[in-house]
Every structure is written in structure tokens, then in C-alpha cells.
Design a protein around this motif. Structure first.
Motif, PDB file in Angstrom:
ATOM      1  N   VAL A   1     -43.287  -6.526  68.587  1.00  0.00           N
ATOM      2  CA  VAL A   1     -44.176  -7.075  67.498  1.00  0.00           C
ATOM      3  C   VAL A   1     -43.343  -7.754  67.287  1.00  0.00           C
ATOM      4  O   VAL A   1     -42.555  -8.055  66.710  1.00  0.00           O
ATOM      5  N   CYS A   2     -44.161  -8.908  66.369  1.00  0.00           N
ATOM      6  CA  CYS A   2     -43.227  -9.808  65.507  1.00  0.00           C
ATOM      7  C   CYS A   2     -44.185 -10.611  65.136  1.00  0.00           C
ATOM      8  O   CYS A   2     -45.446 -11.017  65.008  1.00  0.00           O
ATOM      9  N   VAL A   3     -43.905 -10.823  63.841  1.00  0.00           N
ATOM     10  CA  VAL A   3     -44.270 -11.711  62.735  1.00  0.00           C
ATOM     11  C   VAL A   3     -43.470 -12.776  61.792  1.00  0.00           C
ATOM     12  O   VAL A   3     -42.132 -12.628  61.529  1.00  0.00           O
ATOM     13  N   ALA A   4     -43.595 -13.817  62.253  1.00  0.00           N
ATOM     14  CA  ALA A   4     -43.202 -15.669  61.645  1.00  0.00           C
ATOM     15  C   ALA A   4     -43.657 -15.924  60.570  1.00  0.00           C
ATOM     16  O   ALA A   4     -44.796 -16.535  60.600  1.00  0.00           O
ATOM     17  N   PHE A   5     -42.931 -16.161  58.979  1.00  0.00           N
ATOM     18  CA  PHE A   5     -43.629 -16.828  57.947  1.00  0.00           C
ATOM     19  C   PHE A   5     -44.608 -16.227  57.892  1.00  0.00           C
ATOM     20  O   PHE A   5     -45.594 -16.919  56.676  1.00  0.00           O
ATOM     21  N   GLY A   6     -44.758 -14.483  57.486  1.00  0.00           N
ATOM     22  CA  GLY A   6     -46.509 -14.628  57.246  1.00  0.00           C
ATOM     23  C   GLY A   6     -46.113 -13.445  57.001  1.00  0.00           C
ATOM     24  O   GLY A   6     -46.673 -12.831  55.732  1.00  0.00           O
TER      25      GLY A   6
ATOM     26  N   THR B   1     -50.977 -20.437  63.451  1.00  0.00           N
ATOM     27  CA  THR B   1     -51.704 -21.414  64.754  1.00  0.00           C
ATOM     28  C   THR B   1     -51.013 -20.851  65.719  1.00  0.00           C
ATOM     29  O   THR B   1     -51.171 -22.237  66.714  1.00  0.00           O
ATOM     30  N   ALA B   2     -50.262 -20.392  65.761  1.00  0.00           N
ATOM     31  CA  ALA B   2     -50.507 -19.199  67.131  1.00  0.00           C
ATOM     32  C   ALA B   2     -48.681 -20.743  68.152  1.00  0.00           C
ATOM     33  O   ALA B   2     -48.623 -20.472  68.592  1.00  0.00           O
ATOM     34  N   ASP B   3     -48.295 -20.793  67.019  1.00  0.00           N
ATOM     35  CA  ASP B   3     -47.365 -21.842  67.236  1.00  0.00           C
ATOM     36  C   ASP B   3     -45.375 -20.021  67.451  1.00  0.00           C
ATOM     37  O   ASP B   3     -45.019 -20.843  68.753  1.00  0.00           O
ATOM     38  N   PHE B   4     -45.599 -19.680  67.706  1.00  0.00           N
ATOM     39  CA  PHE B   4     -44.818 -18.327  67.711  1.00  0.00           C
ATOM     40  C   PHE B   4     -45.391 -18.224  69.020  1.00  0.00           C
ATOM     41  O   PHE B   4     -44.134 -17.741  69.563  1.00  0.00           O
ATOM     42  N   ALA B   5     -47.126 -17.418  68.877  1.00  0.00           N
ATOM     43  CA  ALA B   5     -47.323 -17.182  69.737  1.00  0.00           C
ATOM     44  C   ALA B   5     -46.946 -17.757  71.266  1.00  0.00           C
ATOM     45  O   ALA B   5     -46.234 -17.573  72.549  1.00  0.00           O
ATOM     46  N   LEU B   6     -47.375 -19.066  71.014  1.00  0.00           N
ATOM     47  CA  LEU B   6     -46.937 -20.360  71.881  1.00  0.00           C
ATOM     48  C   LEU B   6     -45.093 -19.964  72.915  1.00  0.00           C
ATOM     49  O   LEU B   6     -44.741 -20.045  73.774  1.00  0.00           O
TER      50      LEU B   6
ATOM     51  N   VAL C   1     -47.623 -10.941  64.709  1.00  0.00           N
ATOM     52  CA  VAL C   1     -49.083 -10.423  63.698  1.00  0.00           C
ATOM     53  C   VAL C   1     -48.640 -11.706  62.456  1.00  0.00           C
ATOM     54  O   VAL C   1     -47.419 -12.289  62.458  1.00  0.00           O
ATOM     55  N   ALA C   2     -50.323 -12.091  61.955  1.00  0.00           N
ATOM     56  CA  ALA C   2     -50.475 -13.181  61.149  1.00  0.00           C
ATOM     57  C   ALA C   2     -49.595 -14.786  62.009  1.00  0.00           C
ATOM     58  O   ALA C   2     -49.259 -15.649  61.801  1.00  0.00           O
TER      59      ALA C   2
END
Length: 229
Positions: free
Chosen positions: A116-121, A57-62, A53-54
Motif C-alpha cells: 500500500v502506498c500514498v504519495a503526497f496525500g 492523477t495516478a503519477d505514482f501508480a504509473l 491511496v490518494a
């Protein structure tokens, strides 16, 4: 301007410089924080379906897809099409799908995701409780929510140094890199307004999560929350 519209415009404007600013402003520590959060997400040898979530630029997804078991997939949602465009270029050929989406009105069915994750958002949510409830809704029973968010130290001396850096130095760095002074005034201010663990953990429990744990990094400059549905 409604908060969501303001957030979308803000991140559209700084999208191409966002990653570089994060690495510079945190002295590279953001990479270490992400690795710790990824370890909490990719904690099984089985394939997992992850919602980021949020995603920005997909850094966390990568980072997640590189460590998750073979057969895993990541879906990222974000309000900012500008951020998503940057992310899509980085994720080509990987099992990562990015789409425009609202954390407070997630389009997926109940119990869709293992993580589910969210980083800095999460501090940018307009309605924080609704966002937490939505993330819980799309988690499978027994699934895990991992939140990585910037925060501030409780120690008075360290906090005074942190506050000077975040309110006086960071906006100048951000403005110099992007030309957007407002964005880098809002972002540090939003960190100072986000609840500390003693308030945020009860919110997670009120949203229906159990077994909520919190960790802090760099004296509390960053905090990680893990919660089970």
C-alpha cells in the motif's frame, strides 16, 4: 465545510494543472522522490498487488507499474473524480484501475494487497490514525506500506528560506497557473502542520505497523516512511 468535502472540491478544481504545478514548484525533484519510493515498493521479482491511496492523477501508480514485476497490478483510490479523470486518460491499456474511494473507509477486504502506498496525500486525511489503520488492514501479513510526503527542514536557516518560498512564492505560482488562490494557500500550510518523524513514526507503530523506517530528501523537504505489517 467538512475537510473531506473541501479537499475533494479543491482537487477537482486544480486537477488539470496539478501535475505541471508539482513539477515546476519542486524544480522537478518530485520525480526523483517518486523513483526512490517506487524502488521500496517494487523490491521483489514476484508480481505484486498494490493499492495507491490518494492516487490523484495516478503519477505514482504509473511509476510503480513501470517498475513492478510482470503480472503486477495497481488499484488507485481518490476522493476527487476530477483528478481520477486525468489519471484514467494517462493509464489506458495498463494494469491500473482507478476508482473513487476514501482512505479512511477502504472498500477492500482485509489482507488484499502486497503493498500500500500514498504519495503526497496522507497529510490531507481528515482522521490520520483511521487512515493508517485502514491501510494496515488491507495489507497482507508481512506486506509493506510506503508513504511519501512533503515536509519541512529542521535546520532553522533552511527552514526560514523554505517557509518564505512555500508561504509567499508558491501560492502566487499556483494562483497564476490555476486561478485558485485558496488551494495553494492550503497546501503549503498543510505541510507545516503535518507531524515530523518523531511524532509520525509512533503513530505508525500505534496503528500496528512494525519495522518503521524514515528517510529524508532535500534537507527534509520530502520524507519517506516504510512500515511492515
Amino acid at each position: 465545510m467538512p475537510k473531506k468535502e473541501g479537499i475533494r472540491n479543491l482537487f477537482d478544481d486544480i486537477a488539470t494543472k496539478y501535475d505541471r504545478f508539482n513539477h515546476i514548484s519542486s524544480f522537478g525533484a518530485d520525480r526523483s522522490w517518486r523513483r526512490k519510493a517506487v524502488k521500496a515498493i517494487a523490491d521483489t521479482d514476484l508480481p505484486i498487488r498494490v493499492l495507491d491511496v490518494a492516487t490523484g492523477t495516478a503519477d505514482f501508480a504509473l511509476a510503480v507499474i513501470k517498475k513492478a514485476a510482470y503480472g503486477s497490478s495497481v488499484t488507485g483510490i481518490d476522493l476527487s473524480e476530477g483528478m481520477l479523470e486525468v489519471g484514467r486518460r494517462k493509464c489506458q491499456g495498463l494494469p491500473i484501475h482507478l476508482e473513487k474511494g476514501d482512505a479512511e473507509d477502504i472498500s477492500f477486504k482485509d489482507g488484499t494487497f502486497d503493498r500500500v502506498c500514498v504519495a503526497f496525500g496522507v497529510r490531507n486525511f481528515e482522521n490520520l490514525m483511521k487512515g493508517l489503520e485502514e491501510m494496515r488492514r488491507v495489507l497482507k501479513q508481512g506486506g509493506k506500506l510506503v508513504i511519501l510526503e512533503l515536509s519541512y527542514p529542521k535546520n532553522r536557516f533552511i527552514f526560514s528560506l523554505y517557509k518564505f518560498y512555500s508561504l509567499k512564492i508558491l501560492p502566487r505560482i499556483g494562483a497564476g497557473m490555476t486561478g485558485n488562490t485558496g488551494a495553494y494557500t492550503y497546501l503549503p500550510d498543510s505541510i507545516l502542520k503535518f507531524p515530523l518523524p518523531e511524532k509520525f513514526i509512533p503513530m505508525l507503530k500505534e496503528a500496528g505497523f512494525t519495522t518503521v523506517n524514515a528517510r529524508q530528501f532535500m534537507f527534509g523537504v520530502c520524507r519517506m516512511y516504510c512500515a511492515i505489517k
